[in-house]
Write a protein that holds these residues in place. Structure first.
Motif, short mmCIF file in Angstrom:
data_model
loop_
_atom_site.label_atom_id
_atom_site.label_comp_id
_atom_site.label_asym_id
_atom_site.label_seq_id
_atom_site.Cartn_x
_atom_site.Cartn_y
_atom_site.Cartn_z
N GLU A 1 85.49 15.44 -24.69
CA GLU A 1 85.39 14.47 -23.61
C GLU A 1 86.27 14.90 -22.45
N ILE A 2 85.80 14.65 -21.24
CA ILE A 2 86.61 14.88 -20.04
C ILE A 2 86.33 13.74 -19.08
N ASP A 3 87.38 13.27 -18.40
CA ASP A 3 87.23 12.13 -17.50
C ASP A 3 86.37 12.46 -16.29
N PRO B 1 87.46 16.67 -10.09
CA PRO B 1 88.47 15.70 -9.63
C PRO B 1 88.98 16.03 -8.23
N ALA B 2 89.56 15.03 -7.58
CA ALA B 2 90.17 15.21 -6.27
C ALA B 2 91.62 15.68 -6.44
N PHE B 3 92.20 16.13 -5.32
CA PHE B 3 93.57 16.61 -5.33
C PHE B 3 94.52 15.45 -5.68
N LYS C 1 94.51 15.40 -27.46
CA LYS C 1 94.30 14.91 -26.10
C LYS C 1 95.20 15.69 -25.15
N GLY C 2 94.68 15.96 -23.97
CA GLY C 2 95.45 16.65 -22.95
C GLY C 2 95.23 15.98 -21.60
N ALA C 3 96.12 16.27 -20.67
CA ALA C 3 96.01 15.73 -19.32
C ALA C 3 96.56 16.73 -18.32
N ALA C 4 96.05 16.66 -17.10
CA ALA C 4 96.51 17.54 -16.03
C ALA C 4 96.43 16.78 -14.71
N VAL C 5 97.39 17.04 -13.84
CA VAL C 5 97.37 16.52 -12.48
C VAL C 5 96.89 17.65 -11.58
N VAL C 6 95.77 17.45 -10.92
CA VAL C 6 95.14 18.50 -10.12
C VAL C 6 96.01 18.79 -8.89
N GLY C 7 96.33 20.07 -8.70
CA GLY C 7 97.13 20.50 -7.57
C GLY C 7 98.62 20.42 -7.80
N TYR C 8 99.05 20.03 -8.97
CA TYR C 8 100.47 19.91 -9.25
C TYR C 8 101.13 21.30 -9.32
N ILE C 9 100.41 22.26 -9.86
CA ILE C 9 100.90 23.63 -9.98
C ILE C 9 100.24 24.46 -8.88
N VAL C 10 101.04 25.05 -8.02
CA VAL C 10 100.49 25.82 -6.90
C VAL C 10 100.65 27.29 -7.17
N LEU D 1 97.41 22.89 -23.59
CA LEU D 1 98.37 23.22 -22.54
C LEU D 1 97.82 24.27 -21.58
N THR D 2 97.13 25.27 -22.12
CA THR D 2 96.54 26.30 -21.28
C THR D 2 95.43 25.73 -20.41
N VAL D 3 94.58 24.90 -21.00
CA VAL D 3 93.48 24.29 -20.24
C VAL D 3 94.02 23.36 -19.16
N SER D 4 95.06 22.59 -19.48
CA SER D 4 95.63 21.69 -18.47
C SER D 4 96.28 22.48 -17.34
N TYR D 5 96.89 23.61 -17.64
CA TYR D 5 97.46 24.46 -16.60
C TYR D 5 96.36 24.96 -15.67
N ARG D 6 95.26 25.42 -16.26
CA ARG D 6 94.16 25.94 -15.43
C ARG D 6 93.48 24.83 -14.63
N LEU D 7 93.38 23.65 -15.21
CA LEU D 7 92.84 22.51 -14.46
C LEU D 7 93.73 22.16 -13.28
N ALA D 8 95.02 22.16 -13.49
CA ALA D 8 95.95 21.83 -12.42
C ALA D 8 95.94 22.90 -11.33
N ARG D 9 95.82 24.15 -11.72
CA ARG D 9 95.84 25.25 -10.77
C ARG D 9 94.54 25.37 -9.99
N ASP D 10 93.40 25.35 -10.71
CA ASP D 10 92.10 25.59 -10.08
C ASP D 10 91.52 24.32 -9.45
N GLY D 11 91.78 23.17 -10.03
CA GLY D 11 91.23 21.93 -9.52
C GLY D 11 89.92 21.53 -10.17
N TYR D 12 89.41 22.38 -11.04
CA TYR D 12 88.18 22.08 -11.78
C TYR D 12 88.20 22.85 -13.09
N LEU D 13 87.28 22.52 -13.97
CA LEU D 13 87.21 23.20 -15.27
C LEU D 13 86.35 24.46 -15.10
#
Length: 112
Positions: A68-70, A74-76, A103-112, A39-51
């Motif tokens: 593994e990471i897709d 990633p793009a916005f 497994k975790g997932a994040a949408v990049v740019g979802y959290i501003v 959850l923490t990593v997905s929050y940071r991925l969504a906020r920063d846009g990269y790992l």
């Protein structure tokens, strides 16, 4: 004599039951901690846009690994899926080392 034998036999079964309960408790605890880390990593991925290196250091400090990471960059608006894992050497469940994964997932740019 039969009483003493049955007492020893039940004691052996009791020890194995405690070992199994300990394994199940530890695996559950590791999985819960990995879920919180995901959850923490997905929050940071969504906020920063990269790992970021901070997220990678957080994963390393926990003793886990990014299996593994897709997509590394990633793009916005893109969904990024990842897998975190940690190894555990069980007492009774298995003879080999187990890898517990989440497994975790994040949408990049979802959290501003």
């Amino acid at each position: 004599m039969a009483y003493k034998f049955s007492m020893l036999l039940s004691l052996v079964f009791l020890v194995f039951a405690f070992m199994l309960a300990g394994d199940i408790t530890i695996v559950s605890s590791i999985r819960s901690e990995l879920d919180n880390l995901a959850l923490t990593v997905s929050y940071r991925l969504a906020r920063d846009g990269y790992l970021s290196t901070e997220a990678l250091n957080l994963i390393g400090d926990f003793g886990a690994e990014l299996i593994e990471i897709d997509d590394e960059q990633p793009a916005f608006g893109q969904t990024v899926r990842f897998i975190l894992g940690k190894e555990y050497d069980p007492l009774l469940i298995s003879k080999e080392t187990m890898t517990i994964t989440v497994k975790g997932a994040a949408v990049v740019g979802y959290i501003v």
